[in-house]
Design an enzyme around this catalytic site. Sequence first.
Site, PDB file in Angstrom:
ATOM      1  N   GLY A 173     -30.685 -71.134 -65.018  1.00 59.81           N
ATOM      2  CA  GLY A 173     -30.239 -71.541 -63.784  1.00 59.81           C
ATOM      3  C   GLY A 173     -31.629 -71.874 -62.899  1.00 59.81           C
ATOM      4  N   CYS A 174     -31.391 -72.847 -61.949  1.00 59.84           N
ATOM      5  CA  CYS A 174     -32.305 -73.191 -60.935  1.00 59.84           C
ATOM      6  C   CYS A 174     -32.895 -71.970 -60.257  1.00 59.84           C
ATOM      7  CB  CYS A 174     -32.034 -74.230 -60.275  1.00 59.84           C
ATOM      8  SG  CYS A 174     -30.366 -74.469 -59.484  1.00 59.84           S
ATOM      9  N   TYR A 175     -31.863 -71.454 -59.609  1.00 58.34           N
ATOM     10  CA  TYR A 175     -32.123 -70.302 -58.708  1.00 58.34           C
ATOM     11  C   TYR A 175     -32.877 -69.258 -59.466  1.00 58.34           C
ATOM     12  CZ  TYR A 175     -29.456 -71.808 -54.441  1.00 58.34           C
ATOM     13  OH  TYR A 175     -29.173 -72.352 -53.246  1.00 58.34           O
TER      14      TYR A 175
END
Length: 362
Positions: A173-175
Site C-alpha cells: 500500500g502507498c501509506y
Amino acid sequence: MPAKLKVAVLGATGYSGLELTRLLLRHPQVEKPVLLRRAESRNSDPTQAADNGAEPENQINLAEIFPVLSGNGRYPLQPLSWSSLKQQDVKLLFLATPHEVSRGLVPEAVANGIRVVDLSGAWRLKDAQHRAIYGFKDEDAATAAELTAKAVYGLPELNADKIPGAALVANPGCYATTVILALVPVLKADLIDRQRGIIADSKSGVSGAGKEPTSRTHFVSVADNLSAYGVFTHRHLGEMAEQLHLTTSELTFTPHLLPIPRGILSTIYVHLKRPMQAAEVEACYREFYQGRRFVRVFGTPRLPEIQFSLNTNYCDLGFCLAPDGQRLVIVSCEDNLIKGAAGQAVQNMNLMYGFPEEAGLL
C-alpha cells in the site's frame, strides 16, 4: 537479442493503472502491454460509451479515456480472457483492480500459469485478524489460504531475495510503503523503545483515494481543507504491523487527505532506547539502504518534501533528533502513484525477470 516480456494490465482506466501503462510502454525489456477490461466495465465509465459505433465492442481505446495518450497510436482494451492471454503468450498480469476483484481473479490467473503482480490489498496480509477488515468471501477457501501463504509482499527493499521466484507478488500500500521504509532500519537495529509507542502521521493527495468519486473527494470537500480519516481503522495499519513485526497497539497511524492531486508525506515519531548522535542515526539508515536504488536518505537537518519525489519511484527519508538524543522524528515522502503503486509494481517485475531493478523507472 532476447525476446521481450509479454505482460497484461487489468485496470488501466484507473490512476495507478494509467501510470503503470505509461511506465510499461517505455520499458526496454517489455513489449507493448496487453490492456484488459472486465466484461462489465464498459457501462461503469461514461467515457467508454460506444453506441455511436466509433469503436468495435472489444476495442475500447484507452486514449479516449486519457487523452494524454493520444497521438501515439491506439491502446485497445480487450475483454479479459484467459485463453486469449495464453494465446498471446502473456507471462505476467498486473492487477490494478479493486481488492475483491483481485481476490477472485488471482486464483484463476495462477491456475492458468500466469504470474501476477497485484496492486490491491487482496493478498498482502497473512494474519486473518488483519485481513478481516476487507471482508473477503472466498469461493475456494483452501486455494485462497494456499495463495495467501505463498504470496510475497512486494517491497523490494525488504524482500528482494523472495520476489524473483514468486508466482504472486502483493504490491504494498502507498501509506504502508512510506511508514515501513522509514521505520524498518531503526527497528531492525533495535533502537526504538517500543513500549513508548510509535506514531505515524501521514498525509496523501486525493489520487490515493482512487478514481471513483465520493463525497469526501469532491472538490468542495477537498479544496482549502485538510481532514483526518480512518483513525485506528485504516486498512494499511495491519499491513504495517505485519511487516514491521509490531502489534497494532504499538503503532498509532492517522492518515489525512491533502488538497493536492498526488504525493504522500509521513511524519513518524519514536523514542530511542538510549541517547544517540545524529551521525549514528544517519549511518543506520545509510547502511541499511546501501545499494537500494530507490531510497534516498537525506542528511540532517534537510528533510524530504512531497515535490522532491513527485513523478519518481523514489522514497525520500530524512530525520531530526531532539537535543536529548532520544526523541526522533522521521519524515518519509513518495509519489503515491509511482513508488506507492505503479513504479513499485514495475520494480517488482524487474526483480521477477532478472532485469536491472531501475529499468523503465529512471
